[in-house]
Write a protein that holds these residues in place. Structure first.
Motif, PDB file in Angstrom:
ATOM      1  N   THR A   1     -68.037  61.070  26.829  1.00 25.10           N
ATOM      2  CA  THR A   1     -67.921  60.704  25.082  1.00 25.10           C
ATOM      3  C   THR A   1     -68.670  59.556  24.678  1.00 25.10           C
ATOM      4  O   THR A   1     -68.919  59.273  23.599  1.00 25.10           O
ATOM      5  N   GLY A   2     -69.365  58.887  25.739  1.00 23.14           N
ATOM      6  CA  GLY A   2     -70.261  57.717  25.519  1.00 23.14           C
ATOM      7  C   GLY A   2     -69.471  56.365  25.431  1.00 23.14           C
ATOM      8  O   GLY A   2     -70.104  55.492  25.135  1.00 23.14           O
ATOM      9  N   GLU A   3     -68.092  56.358  25.520  1.00 22.65           N
ATOM     10  CA  GLU A   3     -67.665  55.102  25.569  1.00 22.65           C
ATOM     11  C   GLU A   3     -67.942  54.254  26.664  1.00 22.65           C
ATOM     12  O   GLU A   3     -67.676  53.177  26.591  1.00 22.65           O
ATOM     13  N   LEU A   4     -68.068  54.741  27.941  1.00 27.23           N
ATOM     14  CA  LEU A   4     -68.497  54.179  29.046  1.00 27.23           C
ATOM     15  C   LEU A   4     -69.946  54.431  29.344  1.00 27.23           C
ATOM     16  O   LEU A   4     -70.602  55.549  29.379  1.00 27.23           O
ATOM     17  N   PRO A   5     -70.743  53.384  29.710  1.00 30.53           N
ATOM     18  CA  PRO A   5     -72.187  53.697  29.848  1.00 30.53           C
ATOM     19  C   PRO A   5     -72.568  54.011  31.261  1.00 30.53           C
ATOM     20  O   PRO A   5     -73.446  54.659  31.658  1.00 30.53           O
ATOM     21  N   VAL A   6     -71.516  53.962  32.374  1.00 27.50           N
ATOM     22  CA  VAL A   6     -71.902  54.229  33.575  1.00 27.50           C
ATOM     23  C   VAL A   6     -70.627  54.406  34.281  1.00 27.50           C
ATOM     24  O   VAL A   6     -69.568  53.844  33.926  1.00 27.50           O
ATOM     25  N   LEU A   7     -70.794  55.411  35.481  1.00 27.55           N
ATOM     26  CA  LEU A   7     -69.550  55.762  36.491  1.00 27.55           C
ATOM     27  C   LEU A   7     -70.245  55.404  37.845  1.00 27.55           C
ATOM     28  O   LEU A   7     -71.417  55.502  38.115  1.00 27.55           O
TER      29      LEU A   7
END
Length: 596
Positions: free
Chosen positions: A406-412
């Motif tokens: 959803t775009g709330e985190l920039p990276v995993l």
């Protein structure tokens, strides 16, 4: 075998030279196909070649085997990379002893933490070597002057995860002085594209008041541009600035047309070499190519460079940039051997030029991660802890995957900081549903049927073609859920799947020799192009890395925490599943099956 410094000393005072770098391929067939590639490329007369060393010594055996082959069978001077971060002293001792045993006399001593940045949770006092200077000192203490030692430098400043504005070579200078005083014989730079910054860096070293860099060769590291995406990704990983004029030249051609990008990239590198050689008054005369285990772009650069072409053809040294004409092209020389010497292999010099990376042909020496550092979290530990916190349940992990979508985190840990691609956005809702169910997706693509090759979302390849792709999804899933899903997959003729866990259990409804083309294109005046494939060897190679990333993530935490325990349980009990749906005409078929 001569050292690099001895070989440089044997050249005329301003004579240009070049060197190549290779990394140990991820697959056995990749290693087998690297050998004829090495034979071809050493015919181009490099002064030496580098063999990289995976993070934590992960490629120690392969690196030494390839270095030994180059030294004993090809007779080429080898420089073996050696990293020290998170490395046991025993591994370093064994590597140095074997290097001497195999007459390898050149070591590039690296800290080895790029692009990771800071240390993990492991207490600093447990580290035998914290910095590259410690490794340089240790080699000198143990072996005296037997080894010629190189060290790394960063013309734009060392990137530790900070913003490019905070990179400053002046801040790194004391460390480079320290490494040089400790016994470094030459300096090799991180890749860059900004010649102005490199020239300023060289001037700073040349005029350093201590004189410590006098007589120390500075060798710039150059990255041939093979594809637009790999160029952007590698520049980003290395925090290299891309000058506006370089981007303008690349953006002037269709980014998806790999052949046009390659031709522009070749001219960019040729111009860089000419500028560096001229603007440093020939003080910088050696150029190191990060080949990424590919050969055509490097060969084309040598063919078109008036500085390096004479050496590549074995001609008499030409002391200044002039036009050079030769009857034999390096393009044909790579395929048949320089000066008409026929090589003992029939593999084309550029059969794997474009399909490299995770989804390419696993027989290619270039298959795998293009940066050569092995598994990484795509974030420094501090940043990772800030972004992902300390999950304690599988639901917490599901929340992180959903937040990334959803775009709330920039990276995993399995996804770089680029956000969702335009095509992934089209199946975003389907992926969110799967992740909420505890199927943590790490790769996916929608199905498409006959889209123009210049389509802004799906297009690639030459103009006036059509491209196709099958739906794909790859995810981690608990063992119990996997076996429930397996019953649905096993007999479905529209599905091909692979699944495995860290313990070595493996399941599939295909034979070991089956290959699935999941992306292909039809273009005027050429055969059908299949740049993206899925098959067992590539899945197994990736699966090992995918599970190792859980261990990397786990290392951020103390062993006494619930998060550490959770990461270990997931690593030990989950399956990685890769599914391809063959009905590319029905774009919803795969997602309907999984949502049942």
């Amino acid at each position: 075998m001569a050292t690099i410094i001895e070989k440089i000393g044997s050249l005329a005072s301003e004579e240009p030279f070049f060197s190549f770098e290779f990394f140990p391929p991820k697959t056995d067939s990749g290693v087998q196909n690297l050998i004829p590639r090495l034979r071809r490329m050493t015919k181009l007369n490099p002064l030496f070649i580098n063999i990289t060393w995976g993070a934590g010594g992960s490629t120690a055996t392969k690196s030494l085997e390839i270095a030994k082959l180059c030294t004993e069978e090809l007779g080429i001077t080898v420089c073996l990379h050696l990293t020290c971060t998170n490395m046991e002293k025993r591994v370093i001792d064994e590597a140095l002893a074997n290097a001497k045993k195999y007459s390898i006399r050149n070591i590039l001593a690296l800290r080895g933490d790029s692009p990771r940045g800071e240390e993990y949770w492991t207490p600093p006092e447990s580290q035998e070597f914290k910095y590259a200077v410690d490794l340089v000192k240790y080699i000198r203490e143990q072996y005296g002057d037997y080894f010629c030692i190189g060290v790394a430098a960063y013309p734009e400043g060392y990137a530790d995860g900070s913003s490019p504005e905070e990179q400053d070579p002046l801040l790194d200078l004391p460390y480079l002085v320290e490494k040089t005083k400790a016994g470094a014989n030459f300096i090799m730079t991180q890749l860059f594209f900004d010649v102005d910054k490199f020239v300023a860096f060289e001037k700073m070293l040349n005029e350093h008041e201590s004189g410590v860099f006098n007589g120390i060769p500075l060798i710039p590291g150059l990255l041939p541009i093979s594809t637009y995406q790999s160029f952007i990704r590698t520049a980003k990983l290395s925090h290299a600035n891309i000058p506006e004029d370089v981007m303008d030249k690349l953006n002037a051609v269709p980014n998806a047309d790999d052949e046009q990008v390659k031709q522009v990239g070749v001219q960019v590198l040729v111009n860089m070499i000419n500028d560096i050689y001229t603007r440093t008054s020939h003080r910088v005369r050696g150029f190191h190519f990060y080949t990424l285990n590919l050969e055509r772009s490097t060969g084309l650069i040598l063919e078109k460079s008036p500085i390096l072409r004479p050496r590549a053809h074995g001609s008499t040294y030409v002391p200044q940039p002039v036009a050079v004409k030769e009857p034999v092209s390096i393009e044909s020389a790579l395929a048949a051997g320089v000066s008409g010497v026929k090589l003992d292999d029939s593999i084309s010099a550029h059969w794997d030029d474009f399909p490299n990376g995770r989804w390419g042909d696993p027989r290619s020496p270039a298959y795998g991660e293009i940066d050569g550092y092995g598994v990484t979290l795509h974030a420094t530990p501090d940043k990772a802890l800030k972004l992902w916190g300390s999950p304690e349940t599988s639901s917490d992990i599901s929340d992180l995957f959903v937040k990334y979508l959803t775009g709330e985190l920039p990276v995993l840990p399995w996804a770089e900081e680029e956000g969702l691609s335009a095509e992934t956005k089209l199946i975003e809702d389907d992926l969110i549903k799967l992740n909420k169910l505890g199927l943590w997706t790490v790769a996916s693509q929608p199905a498409i049927n006959s889209v123009k090759s210049d389509d802004p979302v799906f297009g690639w390849g030459p103009h006036n073609g059509y491209v196709f792709q099958k739906a794909l999804v790859e995810f981690f899933v608990p063992e119990q859920k996997f076996f429930s899903l397996k019953d649905k997959l096993q007999g479905n003729e529209s599905i091909s799947y692979y699944a495995g866990n860290a313990s070595g259990d493996f399941f599939s409804n295909m034979s070991a020799s089956d290959v699935n083309a999941i992306t292909w294109g039809v273009f005027p005046n050429r055969e059908v192009v299949q740049p993206t494939i899925i098959e067992e060897q590539s899945f197994r190679a990736w699966m090992d890395d995918a599970f190792e990333i859980w261990k990397e993530w786990q290392r951020l935490y103390s062993p006494s925490t619930k998060t550490y325990e959770l990461m270990g349980n997931i690593h030990d009990s989950y399956f990685l599943v890769s599914i391809v749906h063959h009905d590319y005409v029905n774009g919803k078929a795969l997602w309907e099956l999984l949502h049942e």
